[in-house]
Design a protein around this motif. Structure first.
Motif, mmCIF file in Angstrom:
data_model
loop_
_atom_site.group_PDB
_atom_site.id
_atom_site.type_symbol
_atom_site.label_atom_id
_atom_site.label_comp_id
_atom_site.label_asym_id
_atom_site.label_seq_id
_atom_site.Cartn_x
_atom_site.Cartn_y
_atom_site.Cartn_z
ATOM 1 N N GLY A 71 36.164 23.519 64.018
ATOM 2 C CA GLY A 71 35.030 23.146 63.168
ATOM 3 C C GLY A 71 35.174 23.673 61.754
ATOM 4 N N THR A 72 35.454 24.945 61.624
ATOM 5 C CA THR A 72 35.625 25.551 60.305
ATOM 6 C C THR A 72 36.774 24.896 59.557
ATOM 7 O OG1 THR A 72 34.799 27.642 61.187
ATOM 8 C CG2 THR A 72 35.982 27.734 59.089
ATOM 9 N N PHE A 73 37.875 24.652 60.248
ATOM 10 C CA PHE A 73 39.037 24.025 59.633
ATOM 11 C C PHE A 73 38.677 22.641 59.084
ATOM 12 C CE2 PHE A 73 42.987 21.899 59.129
ATOM 13 C CZ PHE A 73 43.955 22.876 58.944
ATOM 14 N N CYS A 74 38.026 21.824 59.907
ATOM 15 C CA CYS A 74 37.654 20.463 59.480
ATOM 16 C C CYS A 74 36.666 20.488 58.323
ATOM 17 C CB CYS A 74 37.068 19.683 60.659
ATOM 18 S SG CYS A 74 38.271 19.238 61.927
ATOM 19 N N LEU A 75 35.691 21.377 58.393
ATOM 20 C CA LEU A 75 34.702 21.466 57.314
ATOM 21 C C LEU A 75 35.350 21.922 56.010
ATOM 22 C CD1 LEU A 75 31.739 22.974 59.345
ATOM 23 C CD2 LEU A 75 31.839 20.684 58.316
ATOM 24 N N TYR A 76 36.209 22.906 56.061
ATOM 25 C CA TYR A 76 36.897 23.383 54.861
ATOM 26 C C TYR A 76 37.768 22.274 54.270
ATOM 27 C CZ TYR A 76 39.703 26.242 51.722
ATOM 28 O OH TYR A 76 40.322 26.755 50.611
ATOM 29 N N ALA A 77 38.529 21.615 55.110
ATOM 30 C CA ALA A 77 39.409 20.542 54.624
ATOM 31 C C ALA A 77 38.598 19.435 53.952
ATOM 32 C CB ALA A 77 40.241 19.978 55.776
ATOM 33 N N ALA A 78 37.493 19.041 54.570
ATOM 34 C CA ALA A 78 36.686 17.941 54.035
ATOM 35 C C ALA A 78 35.884 18.344 52.796
ATOM 36 C CB ALA A 78 35.746 17.413 55.113
ATOM 37 N N GLU A 79 35.239 19.500 52.858
ATOM 38 C CA GLU A 79 34.316 19.885 51.787
ATOM 39 C C GLU A 79 34.995 20.581 50.612
ATOM 40 O OE1 GLU A 79 31.148 18.848 51.690
ATOM 41 O OE2 GLU A 79 31.675 17.780 53.526
ATOM 42 N N VAL A 80 35.954 21.457 50.881
ATOM 43 C CA VAL A 80 36.600 22.212 49.804
ATOM 44 C C VAL A 80 37.837 21.479 49.294
ATOM 45 C CG1 VAL A 80 37.700 24.396 49.182
ATOM 46 C CG2 VAL A 80 35.688 24.398 50.669
ATOM 47 N N CYS A 81 38.672 21.019 50.210
ATOM 48 C CA CYS A 81 39.923 20.352 49.820
ATOM 49 C C CYS A 81 39.749 18.858 49.574
ATOM 50 C CB CYS A 81 40.991 20.560 50.894
ATOM 51 S SG CYS A 81 41.387 22.283 51.184
ATOM 52 N N LYS A 82 38.603 18.316 49.977
ATOM 53 C CA LYS A 82 38.318 16.874 49.840
ATOM 54 C C LYS A 82 39.345 16.024 50.589
ATOM 55 C CE LYS A 82 34.860 17.892 47.213
ATOM 56 N NZ LYS A 82 33.610 18.190 47.890
ATOM 57 N N LEU A 100 28.753 19.641 67.724
ATOM 58 C CA LEU A 100 28.152 20.952 67.967
ATOM 59 C C LEU A 100 28.649 22.000 66.963
ATOM 60 C CD1 LEU A 100 28.289 20.970 71.861
ATOM 61 C CD2 LEU A 100 26.226 20.853 70.436
ATOM 62 N N MET A 101 29.820 21.776 66.398
ATOM 63 C CA MET A 101 30.378 22.668 65.382
ATOM 64 C C MET A 101 29.919 22.290 63.980
ATOM 65 S SD MET A 101 34.288 23.084 66.703
ATOM 66 C CE MET A 101 34.755 24.278 67.939
ATOM 67 N N GLY A 102 29.097 21.239 63.867
ATOM 68 C CA GLY A 102 28.550 20.828 62.575
ATOM 69 C C GLY A 102 29.424 19.879 61.787
ATOM 70 N N VAL A 103 30.438 19.308 62.432
ATOM 71 C CA VAL A 103 31.350 18.389 61.749
ATOM 72 C C VAL A 103 30.813 16.965 61.915
ATOM 73 C CG1 VAL A 103 33.714 17.523 61.600
ATOM 74 C CG2 VAL A 103 33.296 19.922 62.210
ATOM 75 N N ARG A 104 30.584 16.296 60.791
ATOM 76 C CA ARG A 104 30.082 14.923 60.802
ATOM 77 C C ARG A 104 31.237 13.931 60.985
ATOM 78 N NH1 ARG A 104 28.244 16.727 55.828
ATOM 79 N NH2 ARG A 104 29.489 15.079 54.889
ATOM 80 N N ASP A 105 30.890 12.730 61.405
ATOM 81 C CA ASP A 105 31.892 11.681 61.615
ATOM 82 C C ASP A 105 32.672 11.341 60.345
ATOM 83 O OD1 ASP A 105 31.303 11.475 64.299
ATOM 84 O OD2 ASP A 105 30.005 9.724 64.076
ATOM 85 N N ASP A 106 32.035 11.476 59.173
ATOM 86 C CA ASP A 106 32.742 11.158 57.939
ATOM 87 C C ASP A 106 33.686 12.276 57.485
ATOM 88 O OD1 ASP A 106 30.478 12.789 57.294
ATOM 89 O OD2 ASP A 106 30.610 12.144 55.200
ATOM 90 N N GLN A 107 33.688 13.404 58.201
ATOM 91 C CA GLN A 107 34.550 14.527 57.842
ATOM 92 C C GLN A 107 35.813 14.611 58.701
ATOM 93 O OE1 GLN A 107 31.346 17.382 58.315
ATOM 94 N NE2 GLN A 107 31.363 17.765 56.113
ATOM 95 N N VAL A 108 35.896 13.773 59.705
ATOM 96 C CA VAL A 108 37.057 13.781 60.591
ATOM 97 C C VAL A 108 37.266 12.386 61.170
ATOM 98 C CG1 VAL A 108 35.744 14.529 62.628
ATOM 99 C CG2 VAL A 108 38.174 15.004 62.509
ATOM 100 N N ARG A 109 38.509 11.994 61.265
ATOM 101 C CA ARG A 109 38.865 10.715 61.894
ATOM 102 C C ARG A 109 39.497 11.066 63.233
ATOM 103 N NH1 ARG A 109 43.765 6.611 60.310
ATOM 104 N NH2 ARG A 109 44.886 8.558 60.288
ATOM 105 N N VAL A 110 38.913 10.576 64.325
ATOM 106 C CA VAL A 110 39.412 10.884 65.664
ATOM 107 C C VAL A 110 40.202 9.693 66.196
ATOM 108 C CG1 VAL A 110 38.796 11.532 68.025
ATOM 109 C CG2 VAL A 110 37.449 12.418 66.100
ATOM 110 N N LEU A 111 41.447 9.975 66.603
ATOM 111 C CA LEU A 111 42.331 8.949 67.164
ATOM 112 C C LEU A 111 42.772 9.353 68.558
ATOM 113 C CD1 LEU A 111 44.732 8.392 64.114
ATOM 114 C CD2 LEU A 111 42.702 7.057 64.708
ATOM 115 N N ARG A 112 42.992 8.355 69.410
ATOM 116 C CA ARG A 112 43.504 8.619 70.764
ATOM 117 C C ARG A 112 45.011 8.880 70.749
ATOM 118 N NH1 ARG A 112 39.984 7.841 74.694
ATOM 119 N NH2 ARG A 112 38.044 6.794 74.239
ATOM 120 N N ASP A 113 45.707 8.250 69.832
ATOM 121 C CA ASP A 113 47.134 8.462 69.624
ATOM 122 C C ASP A 113 47.405 8.193 68.151
ATOM 123 O OD1 ASP A 113 47.097 5.692 69.391
ATOM 124 O OD2 ASP A 113 48.071 5.346 71.304
#
Length: 164
Positions: A71-82, A100-113
């Motif tokens: 969660g922290t990693f994704c939030l930092y990458a999205a918010e600080v590193c853009k 639950l970690m506070g990461v929104r859908d627009d902050q991470v792209r989830v792929l199956r492969d």
């Protein structure tokens, strides 16, 4: 593909760091797992600056020693590193964990492969513990194929067949 390990300790051996690795392709960085210590180690090594391209995390399973700083990693990458993270994990429960970690859908792209730029990341369901889905991965590029087992309890038949 040159795998570099951030840690080689198991869940109850934090002095050796959480199991996890990374590799790079040009300016892009690919992490395998994001345990409790992964974000700190990534920051200390200044990897966000050294690799200014895309960030992809390949998650083997959701035990904390493999996903604790996700969660922290994704939030930092999205918010600080853009740079929103791409997360490779074939089980939809990971979206609940991220939420639950506070990461929104627009902050991470989830792929199956994953199949981009000559790199193919293919999950293989594996047995770890009965209550958490776990995956090992084939990482394949022009240089060859790596099998990354994570915390696999036993090698799947197709992996053993490939070793014969």
């Amino acid at each position: 593909m040159d795998l570099r390990f951030l840690g080689i300790g198991a869940a109850f051996n934090p002095l050796m760091g959480n199991n996890g690795a990374f590799f790079t392709r040009q300016d892009d960085v690919f992490m395998i797992d994001c345990g409790e210590q992964a974000f700190l180690k990534f920051m200390k090594a200044d990897l966000f600056s050294k690799y200014p391209g895309k960030i992809t995390i390949i998650l083997t399973h959701m035990h904390a020693d493999h996903s604790g700083s996700l969660g922290t990693f994704c939030l930092y990458a999205a918010e600080v590193c853009k740079r929103p993270v791409t997360l490779v994990h074939p089980n939809d429960d990971v979206r609940t964990l991220l939420s639950l970690m506070g990461v929104r859908d627009d902050q991470v792209r989830v792929l199956r492969d994953y199949a981009e730029g000559g790199l193919h990341i293919t999950p293989l369901p594996t047995q770890h513990v009965p209550v958490i889905p776990a995956f090992s991965y084939f990482l394949e590029d022009e240089a060859g194929t790596i099998y990354y087992s994570g915390d696999t309890a036993e090698l799947p038949g197709e992996v053993l067949d490939g070793l014969r």
